[in-house]
Design a protein around this motif. Structure first.
Motif, PDB file in Angstrom:
ATOM      1  N   LEU A   1       0.833  -1.206   0.000  1.00 52.54           N
ATOM      2  CA  LEU A   1       0.000   0.000   0.000  1.00 52.54           C
ATOM      3  C   LEU A   1       0.868   1.258   0.000  1.00 52.54           C
ATOM      4  CD1 LEU A   1      -2.832  -1.030   2.503  1.00 52.54           C
ATOM      5  CD2 LEU A   1      -3.003  -0.766   0.018  1.00 52.54           C
ATOM      6  N   ALA A   2       1.969   1.215   0.765  1.00 51.20           N
ATOM      7  CA  ALA A   2       2.896   2.351   0.773  1.00 51.20           C
ATOM      8  C   ALA A   2       3.501   2.546  -0.607  1.00 51.20           C
ATOM      9  CB  ALA A   2       3.994   2.117   1.813  1.00 51.20           C
ATOM     10  N   SER A   3       3.810   1.467  -1.290  1.00 49.32           N
ATOM     11  CA  SER A   3       4.377   1.547  -2.631  1.00 49.32           C
ATOM     12  C   SER A   3       3.383   2.134  -3.621  1.00 49.32           C
ATOM     13  CB  SER A   3       4.815   0.156  -3.091  1.00 49.32           C
ATOM     14  OG  SER A   3       5.482   0.218  -4.326  1.00 49.32           O
TER      15      SER A   3
ATOM     16  N   PHE B   1      16.966  -0.166   1.246  1.00 52.14           N
ATOM     17  CA  PHE B   1      17.167   0.808   0.170  1.00 52.14           C
ATOM     18  C   PHE B   1      17.139   0.106  -1.193  1.00 52.14           C
ATOM     19  CE2 PHE B   1      19.379   3.534   3.449  1.00 52.14           C
ATOM     20  CZ  PHE B   1      18.431   4.548   3.422  1.00 52.14           C
ATOM     21  N   GLY B   2      17.785  -1.041  -1.277  1.00 47.90           N
ATOM     22  CA  GLY B   2      17.802  -1.787  -2.528  1.00 47.90           C
ATOM     23  C   GLY B   2      16.423  -2.281  -2.925  1.00 47.90           C
ATOM     24  N   THR B   3      15.650  -2.748  -1.956  1.00 44.64           N
ATOM     25  CA  THR B   3      14.296  -3.213  -2.231  1.00 44.64           C
ATOM     26  C   THR B   3      13.408  -2.052  -2.665  1.00 44.64           C
ATOM     27  OG1 THR B   3      14.587  -4.969  -0.590  1.00 44.64           O
ATOM     28  CG2 THR B   3      12.333  -4.457  -1.247  1.00 44.64           C
ATOM     29  N   ASN B   4      13.614  -0.892  -2.054  1.00 46.92           N
ATOM     30  CA  ASN B   4      12.896   0.311  -2.472  1.00 46.92           C
ATOM     31  C   ASN B   4      13.175   0.623  -3.936  1.00 46.92           C
ATOM     32  OD1 ASN B   4      11.684   3.094  -2.305  1.00 46.92           O
ATOM     33  ND2 ASN B   4      13.838   3.665  -2.500  1.00 46.92           N
ATOM     34  N   LYS B   5      14.445   0.589  -4.327  1.00 44.49           N
ATOM     35  CA  LYS B   5      14.803   0.870  -5.718  1.00 44.49           C
ATOM     36  C   LYS B   5      14.233  -0.191  -6.661  1.00 44.49           C
ATOM     37  CE  LYS B   5      17.341   4.579  -5.105  1.00 44.49           C
ATOM     38  NZ  LYS B   5      16.873   5.907  -5.593  1.00 44.49           N
ATOM     39  N   GLY B   6      14.208  -1.451  -6.193  1.00 46.52           N
ATOM     40  CA  GLY B   6      13.686  -2.530  -7.016  1.00 46.52           C
ATOM     41  C   GLY B   6      12.215  -2.366  -7.348  1.00 46.52           C
TER      42      GLY B   6
ATOM     43  N   VAL C   1      10.415   4.504   1.739  1.00 46.73           N
ATOM     44  CA  VAL C   1      11.579   4.143   2.560  1.00 46.73           C
ATOM     45  C   VAL C   1      11.228   4.094   4.051  1.00 46.73           C
ATOM     46  CG1 VAL C   1      13.885   4.853   3.298  1.00 46.73           C
ATOM     47  CG2 VAL C   1      13.288   4.886   0.875  1.00 46.73           C
ATOM     48  N   PRO C   2      10.559   5.128   4.613  1.00 47.51           N
ATOM     49  CA  PRO C   2      10.173   5.022   6.030  1.00 47.51           C
ATOM     50  C   PRO C   2       9.238   3.843   6.296  1.00 47.51           C
ATOM     51  CG  PRO C   2      10.025   7.291   5.299  1.00 47.51           C
ATOM     52  CD  PRO C   2      10.240   6.466   4.071  1.00 47.51           C
ATOM     53  N   ALA C   3       8.367   3.524   5.326  1.00 48.94           N
ATOM     54  CA  ALA C   3       7.463   2.382   5.504  1.00 48.94           C
ATOM     55  C   ALA C   3       8.253   1.082   5.604  1.00 48.94           C
ATOM     56  CB  ALA C   3       6.475   2.309   4.342  1.00 48.94           C
ATOM     57  N   LEU C   4       9.246   0.922   4.747  1.00 51.26           N
ATOM     58  CA  LEU C   4      10.072  -0.284   4.789  1.00 51.26           C
ATOM     59  C   LEU C   4      10.835  -0.398   6.110  1.00 51.26           C
ATOM     60  CD1 LEU C   4      11.408  -0.271   1.130  1.00 51.26           C
ATOM     61  CD2 LEU C   4      10.083  -2.103   2.171  1.00 51.26           C
ATOM     62  N   PHE C   5      11.377   0.729   6.564  1.00 51.18           N
ATOM     63  CA  PHE C   5      12.124   0.714   7.828  1.00 51.18           C
ATOM     64  C   PHE C   5      11.197   0.451   9.001  1.00 51.18           C
ATOM     65  CE2 PHE C   5      15.613   2.365   5.424  1.00 51.18           C
ATOM     66  CZ  PHE C   5      16.751   2.073   6.175  1.00 51.18           C
ATOM     67  N   GLY C   6       9.960   0.931   8.912  1.00 58.49           N
ATOM     68  CA  GLY C   6       9.014   0.704   9.999  1.00 58.49           C
ATOM     69  C   GLY C   6       8.533  -0.734  10.069  1.00 58.49           C
ATOM     70  N   VAL C   7       8.324  -1.347   8.910  1.00 60.02           N
ATOM     71  CA  VAL C   7       7.807  -2.714   8.859  1.00 60.02           C
ATOM     72  C   VAL C   7       8.909  -3.741   9.109  1.00 60.02           C
ATOM     73  CG1 VAL C   7       6.731  -4.438   7.356  1.00 60.02           C
ATOM     74  CG2 VAL C   7       5.866  -2.098   7.379  1.00 60.02           C
ATOM     75  N   PHE C   8      10.132  -3.437   8.646  1.00 61.12           N
ATOM     76  CA  PHE C   8      11.254  -4.376   8.793  1.00 61.12           C
ATOM     77  C   PHE C   8      12.404  -3.705   9.558  1.00 61.12           C
ATOM     78  CE2 PHE C   8       9.223  -5.324   4.634  1.00 61.12           C
ATOM     79  CZ  PHE C   8       8.716  -6.586   4.929  1.00 61.12           C
ATOM     80  N   PRO C   9      12.198  -3.402  10.847  1.00 66.71           N
ATOM     81  CA  PRO C   9      13.195  -2.635  11.610  1.00 66.71           C
ATOM     82  C   PRO C   9      14.528  -3.355  11.815  1.00 66.71           C
ATOM     83  CG  PRO C   9      11.491  -3.479  13.069  1.00 66.71           C
ATOM     84  CD  PRO C   9      11.030  -3.746  11.671  1.00 66.71           C
TER      85      PRO C   9
END
Length: 253
Positions: A9-11, A45-50, A29-37
């Motif tokens: 949903l964040a994506s 960062f790499g998954t965000n770019k992917g 990026v903040p969503a990824l860091f929040g979900v996978f701390p």
């Protein structure tokens, strides 16, 4: 499963915002860091770019169908942006980014205040250069912001948009459309670097990529329908959000 739904949903929302004026990383990026701390930052960062590269590339294609782009200037600028991003990624291994981290909120504040003060900025498409001169200016922007994206990154799309408006005389719609091509190039360079070192969760990135493209489709349609004034308004909101986020990261975290 809940974690995957949250980042998907964040994506979707990130793709929507990024397609209009850039700044999708402010959301995803903040969503990824929040979900996978507990995950390694490089992997997030790499998954965000992917995921993000697909939405940005899709927006580039959609804008190209409807907006007359200066390809003679943008193609060399995209190449310069890609090379700059690789150079920036190499530089960050040698030089700490702490000083830039603290300066960034103030740079963004300057961009915001300038945009607010110039009420007519970016409302009319009136290119200041043409031919080889336009290509040189665009390539300079691509190289400089490309290095910044590889070295640090937050606000890359917004910087591209602002400089295309301020230095090349584009309106916000043409600037945003042009920025998508250059941002795709810098994202490709970053993704290649992260993938080479194994820092991409492809199974998660693939799902987020689909959502990112869907958001990108909605954002592109809105931008094309409502034009430069709408894009300018979203630009102001995104830059304000970037100021808050980067100031928090630099001084309060």
């Amino acid at each position: 499963m809940i974690d995957l739904v949250a980042v998907t949903l964040a994506s979707l929302f990130a793709g929507f915002v990024d397609a209009i004026v850039g700044g999708g990383g402010l959301i995803l990026v903040p969503a990824l860091f929040g979900v996978f701390p507990s995950a390694a930052p490089a992997t997030l960062f790499g998954t965000n770019k992917g995921a993000a590269i697909w939405g940005t590339a899709w927006a580039s294609v959609q804008y190209a169908k409807r907006v007359a782009l200066a390809w003679h200037a943008l193609l060399p600028a995209a190449a310069a942006a890609l090379a700059g991003s690789l150079a920036g990624a190499w530089t960050v291994t040698l030089v700490p980014a702490d000083g830039l981290r603290r300066a960034l909120p103030f740079v963004l504040l300057g961009v915001l205040l300038y945009t607010l003060a110039r009420k007519d900025l970016g409302r009319v498409h009136r290119p200041r250069h043409s031919g080889r001169r336009e290509a040189v200016w665009a390539s300079g922007i691509g190289a400089v912001i490309g290095v910044y994206d590889g070295f640090f990154g937050p606000g890359t799309g917004s910087f591209f948009v602002f400089l295309f408006v301020r230095l090349l005389g584009y309106d916000f719609l043409h600037a945003s459309a042009s920025a998508k091509l250059l941002n795709t190039a810098t994202n490709l360079a970053a993704l290649a670097a992260f993938a080479w070192t194994g820092h991409v969760w492809w199974h998660i990135a693939a799902v987020m990529a689909v959502a990112n493209v869907m958001g990108s489709l909605l954002g592109t349609r809105l931008a094309l329908r409502h034009g430069a004034g709408f894009v300018r308004g979203v630009f102001i909101l995104v830059v304000a959000g970037l100021i808050a986020k980067t100031a928090y990261d630099a001084f309060l975290r």
